[in-house]
Enzyme design. Sequence first.
Site, PDB file in Angstrom:
ATOM      1  N   HIS A 126       0.944  -1.770  -0.206  1.00  0.00           N
ATOM      2  CA  HIS A 126       0.033   0.159  -0.340  1.00  0.00           C
ATOM      3  C   HIS A 126       1.250   1.364   0.439  1.00  0.00           C
ATOM      4  O   HIS A 126       1.357   1.802   1.211  1.00  0.00           O
ATOM      5  CB  HIS A 126      -1.295  -0.041   1.346  1.00  0.00           C
ATOM      6  CG  HIS A 126      -1.886   0.827   1.616  1.00  0.00           C
ATOM      7  ND1 HIS A 126      -3.361   1.136   1.789  1.00  0.00           N
ATOM      8  CD2 HIS A 126      -1.628   2.990   1.259  1.00  0.00           C
ATOM      9  CE1 HIS A 126      -4.155   2.044   1.477  1.00  0.00           C
ATOM     10  NE2 HIS A 126      -2.652   3.194   1.448  1.00  0.00           N
TER      11      HIS A 126
ATOM     12  N   HIS B 215      -4.279  -0.933   6.247  1.00  0.00           N
ATOM     13  CA  HIS B 215      -3.863   0.126   6.914  1.00  0.00           C
ATOM     14  C   HIS B 215      -4.747  -0.171   8.268  1.00  0.00           C
ATOM     15  O   HIS B 215      -4.996   0.924   8.977  1.00  0.00           O
ATOM     16  CB  HIS B 215      -3.653   1.081   6.461  1.00  0.00           C
ATOM     17  CG  HIS B 215      -4.626   2.076   6.297  1.00  0.00           C
ATOM     18  ND1 HIS B 215      -6.442   2.476   6.711  1.00  0.00           N
ATOM     19  CD2 HIS B 215      -4.741   2.224   4.343  1.00  0.00           C
ATOM     20  CE1 HIS B 215      -6.722   2.363   5.209  1.00  0.00           C
ATOM     21  NE2 HIS B 215      -6.276   3.581   4.376  1.00  0.00           N
TER      22      HIS B 215
ATOM     23  N   LYS C 187      -9.643  -0.485  -5.571  1.00  0.00           N
ATOM     24  CA  LYS C 187      -9.635  -0.057  -4.088  1.00  0.00           C
ATOM     25  C   LYS C 187     -10.406   1.052  -3.999  1.00  0.00           C
ATOM     26  O   LYS C 187     -11.293   2.062  -4.723  1.00  0.00           O
ATOM     27  CB  LYS C 187      -8.014   1.106  -4.140  1.00  0.00           C
ATOM     28  CG  LYS C 187      -8.482   1.886  -2.966  1.00  0.00           C
ATOM     29  CD  LYS C 187      -8.088   1.334  -1.539  1.00  0.00           C
ATOM     30  CE  LYS C 187      -8.225   1.996  -0.719  1.00  0.00           C
ATOM     31  NZ  LYS C 187      -6.307   2.343  -0.100  1.00  0.00           N
TER      32      LYS C 187
ATOM     33  N   HIS D 291     -10.797   0.763   2.220  1.00  0.00           N
ATOM     34  CA  HIS D 291     -10.367   2.037   3.245  1.00  0.00           C
ATOM     35  C   HIS D 291     -10.736   1.981   4.307  1.00  0.00           C
ATOM     36  O   HIS D 291     -12.538   2.289   3.884  1.00  0.00           O
ATOM     37  CB  HIS D 291     -10.178   3.517   2.329  1.00  0.00           C
ATOM     38  CG  HIS D 291      -9.955   4.218   3.543  1.00  0.00           C
ATOM     39  ND1 HIS D 291      -8.790   5.404   3.589  1.00  0.00           N
ATOM     40  CD2 HIS D 291     -10.361   4.890   4.283  1.00  0.00           C
ATOM     41  CE1 HIS D 291      -8.646   6.188   4.686  1.00  0.00           C
ATOM     42  NE2 HIS D 291      -9.921   6.297   5.184  1.00  0.00           N
TER      43      HIS D 291
HETATM   44  C1  NCD Z   1      -3.913   9.090   2.082  1.00  0.00           C
HETATM   45  C2  NCD Z   1      -3.114  10.909   1.142  1.00  0.00           C
HETATM   46  O1  NCD Z   1      -2.973  11.393   1.438  1.00  0.00           O
HETATM   47  O2  NCD Z   1      -3.413   9.575  -0.389  1.00  0.00           O
HETATM   48  N1  NCD Z   1      -3.417   9.645   3.464  1.00  0.00           N
HETATM   49  C3  NCD Z   1      -3.117   8.912   4.293  1.00  0.00           C
HETATM   50  O3  NCD Z   1      -3.552   9.862   5.852  1.00  0.00           O
HETATM   51  N2  NCD Z   1      -3.190   7.679   4.790  1.00  0.00           N
HETATM   52  C4  NCD Z   1      -5.175   8.326   2.004  1.00  0.00           C
HETATM   53  C5  NCD Z   1      -5.022   7.121   2.427  1.00  0.00           C
HETATM   54  O4  NCD Z   1      -4.495   6.344   2.017  1.00  0.00           O
HETATM   55  O5  NCD Z   1      -5.899   7.436   3.701  1.00  0.00           O
HETATM   56 ZN    ZN Z   2      -3.016   5.248   1.877  1.00  0.00          ZN
END
Ligand code: NCD
Ligand code: ZN
Length: 353
Positions: free
Chosen positions: A23, A184, A109, A146
């Site tokens: 990721h 995540h 995604k 997500h």
């Molecule tokens: C990611 C981004 O900035 O593209 N930001 C994050 O905080 N992880 C977007 C995401 O994966 O949620």
């Molecule tokens: Zn991300």
Amino acid sequence: MSNATPSRNTEDTLVLRRPDDWHVHLRDGSMLELVADLTARQFARAIVMPNLTPPVTTVAAAAAYRERILAALPPGRDFTPLMTAYLTDSIAADEIASGFESGVFTACKLYPANATTNSAHGVTDVRNLHGVLERMQAIGMPLLVHGEVTTPEVDIFDREAVFIERVLAPLLEDFPGLKVVLEHITTRDAVAFVEAGPDRLAATITAHHLRLDRNDLFVGGLRPHAYCLPVVKRRQHKEALRAAAASGNPKFFLGTDTAPHQRQDKESACGCAGIFSAPFAIESYAETFEELGALDRLEAFASEFGPRFYGLPLNEGTITLRREHNPVPDSIQGDGFTLVPFHAGESLSWRLD
Ligand code: NCD
Ligand code: ZN
């Protein structure tokens, strides 16, 4: 479980099968060259997030982005970007399937609309995706999620747990053959759900969610560089993630979610979400696994469980980490922009050769 071969490793040297990052946000334009190389020097492959502006919703856009990534790398870097399609309410199942069958798309995604950076085009209701998900299930194409609801009345710290209950659990029932990665993860609820779920359900864990809890957002003042989505949670959630990563359970594998934003966009009255972990990602994971007494499980987490889930071969090469004082710079200068890396100003105890 296959551990790192003890003979190649000593107290001060750690040789790992070359890992993959399941990721990443490599960005585009002026940032791409710098951030793609930082990922490619550690990882052989990476699942590349499609949340560009505009998002990557077609096979042609993904193929063109893949070309830009490869062109941005220094000659001789052996790196395979694995492209993803950004699901929208109106995306066509045929587009997804043709991209998967031609080897351009590795996965799709799912961003709930407005959950995070550049997700305004995301899905407003998974029911709109019925045909697409049915086709993905039929062709064996993984869905990367997500996992946060975006309804304003749900507390931001509860959004992942509520998503699991309201959206993910029913989705897994409705599509009993669909492969799903909960991306995540940030809560013990997610750990427990993935552990209890079927083998076609897995999760990625970032380097930063293994090290930060919500207190870190406020130590001595507001800390924009600790802000990401899903937001870091209470300490006991972090402990559950650490236990899951070090457990040797193949359902949990490495995905950094490195998400760079220019320094002034983070240090702002409305700071962007995202932690730029790419520069020292594998060192950060090594630090955590060592703290957990689980260095012998790092290789499986970083280099074996991901490819197994995706049905891809393991990488052939190796990387070497040496126990060395490894100071992390306060910032990294790009061509016309400045980025603040994860661990800025700290010192790590491993260094990638
Ligand atoms: C990611 C981004 O900035 O593209 N930001 C994050 O905080 N992880 C977007 C995401 O994966 O949620
Ligand atoms: Zn991300």
